[in-house]
Design a protein around this motif. Structure first.
Motif, mmCIF file in Angstrom:
data_model
loop_
_atom_site.group_PDB
_atom_site.id
_atom_site.type_symbol
_atom_site.label_atom_id
_atom_site.label_comp_id
_atom_site.label_asym_id
_atom_site.label_seq_id
_atom_site.Cartn_x
_atom_site.Cartn_y
_atom_site.Cartn_z
ATOM 1 N N UNK A 38 0.962 -1.313 0.033
ATOM 2 C CA UNK A 38 0.082 0.017 0.008
ATOM 3 C C UNK A 38 1.013 1.146 -0.098
ATOM 4 N N UNK A 39 0.421 2.409 -0.647
ATOM 5 C CA UNK A 39 1.203 3.365 -0.828
ATOM 6 C C UNK A 39 0.896 4.480 0.352
ATOM 7 N N UNK A 40 1.589 5.545 0.483
ATOM 8 C CA UNK A 40 1.406 6.441 1.465
ATOM 9 C C UNK A 40 1.052 8.034 0.714
ATOM 10 N N UNK A 41 0.429 8.719 1.251
ATOM 11 C CA UNK A 41 0.160 10.134 0.754
ATOM 12 C C UNK A 41 1.380 10.923 0.668
ATOM 13 N N UNK A 42 2.670 10.617 0.121
ATOM 14 C CA UNK A 42 3.916 11.445 0.011
ATOM 15 C C UNK A 42 4.168 11.800 -1.437
ATOM 16 N N UNK A 43 4.945 12.701 -1.528
ATOM 17 C CA UNK A 43 5.271 13.372 -2.657
ATOM 18 C C UNK A 43 6.405 12.521 -3.388
ATOM 19 N N UNK A 44 7.566 12.460 -2.619
ATOM 20 C CA UNK A 44 8.671 11.553 -3.281
ATOM 21 C C UNK A 44 9.521 11.050 -1.850
ATOM 22 N N UNK A 45 10.477 10.400 -2.013
ATOM 23 C CA UNK A 45 11.076 9.597 -0.836
ATOM 24 C C UNK A 45 10.142 8.389 -0.397
ATOM 25 N N UNK A 46 10.581 8.362 0.962
ATOM 26 C CA UNK A 46 10.060 7.114 1.567
ATOM 27 C C UNK A 46 9.802 7.289 2.799
ATOM 28 N N UNK A 47 8.989 6.324 3.645
ATOM 29 C CA UNK A 47 8.932 6.069 4.977
ATOM 30 C C UNK A 47 9.390 4.882 5.484
ATOM 31 N N UNK A 48 10.080 4.828 6.393
ATOM 32 C CA UNK A 48 10.769 3.618 7.066
ATOM 33 C C UNK A 48 9.883 3.321 8.354
#
Length: 197
Positions: free
Chosen positions: A155-165
C-alpha cells in the motif's frame, strides 16, 4: 522774604531733596532689579538653548538608530529571501530528477537511513507504479548489508517523493521535504557562507 516764607522755602527744599534722594534710590534699586532680571533671563535662555540642543541631539540619535535598525532589518530580510529562494530552487531540482537519477538518490538515502532490524518501507503510489523491476531486490540487499530485513509495503502513502521507514511501529519520514526541513538550518548556514561571505 519773611521768616515764614523762608521756613516754607526751606521745608520745600528739604522735601525736594528728600524726594530726589528717594527717586535716586528707587532708580538704583530698579536698575539692580532690571540687571538681575536680565542676568536671570540670560541664564534661562542659555539653559533652554542647552536643553534644546540636547533634545535635538537625542532626537537625531533616535532617528539615526531607527534608520540603522530598519536598514539592518531590510538587509536581513533580503538575505533570508535569497536563502529561501535558493533552498526552494534546490528542492525543486530534486523534484525534477529523471527516473534514473531519482532512484539513484533513493538508493543513497536507503544506505544512509536503513537500520538493523525488521521493518517496512512505504513509497508514494507514483513511485510504486514507476519503480524499476530490480529495485525491490536492491532494497532488500541494502537492508541485509546493514544487518536488517526490510519489506516493501504494497500500500502507498500520501507522500510526494522519498519514502517512509517503519521499525517496530516507529516511523522515520525520509521524504525529500522532511529531510530538507531537518537540514534547513545547516543548509541556510552553508548558503549564507557561500553567498554572503
Amino acid at each position: 522774604m519773611t521768616g515764614l516764607e523762608k521756613m516754607i522755602s526751606q521745608i520745600v527744599d528739604e522735601a525736594t531733596e528728600s524726594a530726589n534722594g528717594m527717586i535716586s534710590q528707587a532708580q538704583a534699586e530698579a536698575a539692580k532689579i532690571a540687571e538681575a532680571a536680565a542676568a536671570d533671563a540670560k541664564k534661562h535662555k542659555e539653559e533652554i538653548s542647552r536643553k534644546s540642543q540636547a533634545d535635538v541631539s537625542t532626537y537625531l540619535e533616535r532617528i539615526k538608530s531607527s534608520a540603522d535598525l530598519q536598514r539592518r532589518t531590510a538587509i536581513l530580510q533580503a538575505k533570508q529571501e535569497v536563502i529561501s529562494e535558493v533552498l526552494d530552487k534546490a528542492y525543486g531540482s530534486l523534484k525534477k530528477l529523471d527516473e534514473k537519477a531519482y532512484y539513484d538518490m533513493l538508493r543513497r538515502m536507503l544506505e544512509k537511513y536503513v537500520q538493523p532490524g525488521q521493518g517496512d518501507i512505504y513509497f508514494s503510489k507514483a513511485d510504486l507504479e514507476g519503480m524499476p523491476k530490480d529495485f525491490q531486490e536492491e532494497i532488500e540487499a541494502i537492508a541485509k548489508k546493514k544487518g536488517g530485513l526490510l519489506k516493501l509495503a504494497k500500500e502507498s502513502r500520501q507522500i510526494e517523493n522519498g519514502f517512509i521507514l517503519v521499525y517496530g511501529g516507529v516511523e522515520e519520514n525520509c521524504t525529500f521535504r522532511a529531510l530538507f526541513n531537518t537540514q534547513r538550518d545547516r543548509l541556510q548556514d552553508i548558503i549564507h557562507q557561500k553567498v554572503f561571505s
